[in-house]
Every structure is written in C-alpha cells, then in structure tokens.
Design an enzyme around this catalytic site. Structure first.
Site, PDB file in Angstrom:
ATOM      1  N   GLY A 241      43.133  20.395  -3.582  1.00 50.98           N
ATOM      2  CA  GLY A 241      44.040  21.316  -4.506  1.00 50.98           C
ATOM      3  C   GLY A 241      45.341  21.045  -4.056  1.00 50.98           C
ATOM      4  N   HIS A 242      46.239  21.156  -4.919  1.00 53.67           N
ATOM      5  CA  HIS A 242      47.607  21.103  -4.963  1.00 53.67           C
ATOM      6  C   HIS A 242      48.385  21.178  -3.521  1.00 53.67           C
ATOM      7  CE1 HIS A 242      47.793  25.177  -6.644  1.00 53.67           C
ATOM      8  NE2 HIS A 242      48.893  25.266  -5.856  1.00 53.67           N
ATOM      9  N   ALA A 243      49.079  20.100  -3.108  1.00 59.80           N
ATOM     10  CA  ALA A 243      49.952  20.458  -1.930  1.00 59.80           C
ATOM     11  C   ALA A 243      48.891  20.363  -0.792  1.00 59.80           C
ATOM     12  CB  ALA A 243      50.804  21.502  -1.897  1.00 59.80           C
ATOM     13  N   SER A 261      47.279  23.922  -1.010  1.00 59.82           N
ATOM     14  CA  SER A 261      48.111  24.132   0.371  1.00 59.82           C
ATOM     15  C   SER A 261      47.317  24.422   1.669  1.00 59.82           C
ATOM     16  CB  SER A 261      49.274  25.345   0.355  1.00 59.82           C
ATOM     17  OG  SER A 261      50.125  25.142  -0.780  1.00 59.82           O
TER      18      SER A 261
END
Length: 344
Positions: A241-243, A261
């Site tokens: 997932g993002h970051a 994150s």
C-alpha cells in the site's frame, strides 16, 4: 554431464555407487533414472527409499536407506541442499535469450533514453523523459510512463507497467501484469458523504535485485514515496500500500497485503494471505504466519500467527484448544446436567 562433474560445479561432496550420467533435475517424487533430485524438507524423508532418481542433494548425516528392488542412490552432500538444487537447475536449463533490438510495433518517445543491448518487444510503450539502463528486456505490451528511471539489467514480462516518475534499480524483474506506482488508495470524505480523490504524488521506488511476481502492485504514495528495499521478493497477487516500506531481503508470499504506511524491516517473511493494518511497524527478522492479521507493531524477531496475530506459541495453544472445543462443550453440558440433578 557426469555426476562427479555436477558435484564439482555445485561444490558438493559426492558419495557415489557409480559415476552416472545426469541428464536433468526433478522433484523427489517425479525423478527418473539419470536425474538429480534434492531433500530439503524432512517430511519427504521416507521418499528416499523409493525415489527413482540417480542422485540426491542432501545434508550431511542423513542416511540413504533404499528399497532393495531399486538401484543405489548417490548422495551429493551439501549444507544447503535447496540452494544447491537451485544452482543445479541452471546447469540443465537455459532460459530464452532475447536479441537486442526494437520491434517495429513498439512506440518510444523522442526524449526517452534507452541503454545499449536493449530488447524492446512488440507493442511496448516508453513515454517522454523515461530512462532505461543497459541490457533491458521489455517482453511485449510493457508500458513505461513519463519520467520513470530504470537501472541496468531490467526484465519486464508482458503487460508490466511502471508508472510516472517511479525509480527502479539494477537487476529488477517484473513478472506478468505487475503494476509499479499505481495510485494509492487515498480518498477524503466530504460533507455530502462522497469521496474526494487525493492526488498520489509520491513515486514507488524499487531498489536493486528486487523481484515482483505476477499481478502484484506496489502503489505510489500520496506524498513521500513507497519503497521496496534491495533484494526483497514479492510473490503473486501481493499489494504494497501507499507510503509503505519493505525492508531488504524481506519476502512477501502470495496474496499478502500491506495497508498504507506499513513499515516492514529487513529479512522478514509474511506467509501467504497474511496482512497488516496501516501505520504500523514490523521489526527486522520477524515471521508472520499464513492468514495472520497484524493489528499493531511487532518488535524485531517476532514470530506470530492468527488473527488478530499473537505470539506463535500462544496461537498454537489457541488452535489446539479450538480443536477440543466440541468435547469441552459436551463435558460442560454434562456437568450442568449433573449440577441440576444434585439440586433436586
């Protein structure tokens, strides 16, 4: 190839009844005479008696008891039979080689730069200001978006995608259908109950020697970046997932999902279908069992299972107790009946 030559190339100690000719490699159940197999998992130990292979890669100290009706089995002793078998495959199988050149159906922007000895296959698209290093192979229908930066010895199988401004190191392999840098799942709730899409501005970064297998996705970040560190391996149908950050030499097995994150340390293993909640950290050297769900941070060298995940030893006790639950339920009912009888 003679068995003695195979042993020499693999750096193994040969115990042989004969110096057989070896024509290939196979699993211990499928192997035929003239083939080399291996034993790395003790659960297959009984198959040493019956395998038809001519030789086996095996650890020191394991005896080779055989069915008297079968031919003797030569042993190639290795401290790591599975790794030795990986090298043995390379002795007998050569993957396809791709001649440098650009297929006439490929579309390459004028400002894109491609290193020497590249193979750009049918229907590939390389957008403006993209850079690809030496010895790249883009098999077919591969898309490289604007401004992507890719190192040497890149291999992208059919239908892989690298999105805008993403950065990829040397010796990276993307299997079929991989998407690097697709939009992260970022939406803000509005007063009227609808969702407002947030721009996903941060690139996905893959360091050297990363492999991402079929139909997996490493999403780009809303801000900052999503990073997969050197040597990490992602199996089929994995979502980063993002970051998020995936540490060096970490392995994410099939259908693993990391929510946004998530920070995973180096040398971790997430077994199949395990997952993490977002905004948590997993310490170096941790192991997450299959289908486990992480609700919070893990210290280094944790081993956890279950959902929500707990220490693996406690999870095994939970599982053992669950198997006894019907019997425990029956005993409780019997005790309740006995108490009621005593009351009367």
């Amino acid at each position: 190839m003679k068995l003695s030559e195979v042993a020499q190339k693999l750096g193994c100690r040969l115990e042989r009844p004969s110096d057989d000719e070896i024509s290939g490699v196979a699993g211990i159940e499928q192997a035929e005479p003239g083939q080399l197999t291996f034993l790395a998992n003790r659960r297959y130990f009984p198959l040493l008696k019956t395998t038809r292979a001519s030789a086996v890669l095996v650890e020191e100290g394991i005896s080779l008891a055989r069915d008297p009706a079968l031919a003797p089995l030569a042993a190639l002793r290795s401290a790591n039979p599975y790794l030795a078998f990986a090298h043995a495959i390379e002795l007998f199988y050569q993957p396809p080689r791709y001649v440098p050149g650009i297929h006439p159906t490929a579309v390459i922007a004028k400002s894109a730069r491609i290193g020497e000895n590249a193979h750009i296959g049918p229907y590939c698209f390389i957008d403006e200001d993209a850079y690809i290093g030496r010895n790249a192979v883009l098999h077919s229908s591969v898309t490289i978006y604007r401004g992507a930066q890719i190192g040497d010895d890149f291999f992208a199988h059919a239908h892989a995608v690298v999105r805008e401004s993403c950065r990829i190191g040397n010796r990276v392999t993307l299997q079929n259908g991989v998407i690097i840098g697709g939009d992260g799942f970022g939406f803000a709730k509005q007063k009227d109950g609808t969702w407002y899409k947030m721009l996903q501005t941060g690139p996905a970064v893959l360091e050297d020697d990363v492999e991402v297998q079929a139909n997996s996705c490493v999403d780009r970040a809303t801000i900052g970046e999503t990073r997969v560190a050197r040597g990490a391996k992602l199996d089929d149908l994995v979502l980063v997932g993002h970051a998020s950050r995936v540490g060096a030499n970490t392995m994410l097995c099939g259908q693993v999902g990391l929510a946004g994150s998530t920070k995973v340390g180096a040398n971790c293993i997430f077994a199949g279908q395990s997952a993490s909640s977002g905004h948590l950290s997993v310490g170096d050297g941790s192991v997450v069992y299959g289908q486990a769900g992480l609700p919070g941070d893990l210290p280094p060298r944790s081993i956890v299972g279950g959902s929500p995940a707990v220490d693996s030893r406690l999870w095994m006790k939970f599982t053992a107790a669950l198997n006894r639950l019907p019997d425990l339920q029956r005993r409780v009912r019997e005790l309740e009946s006995e108490i009621e009888r005593l009351k009367t």
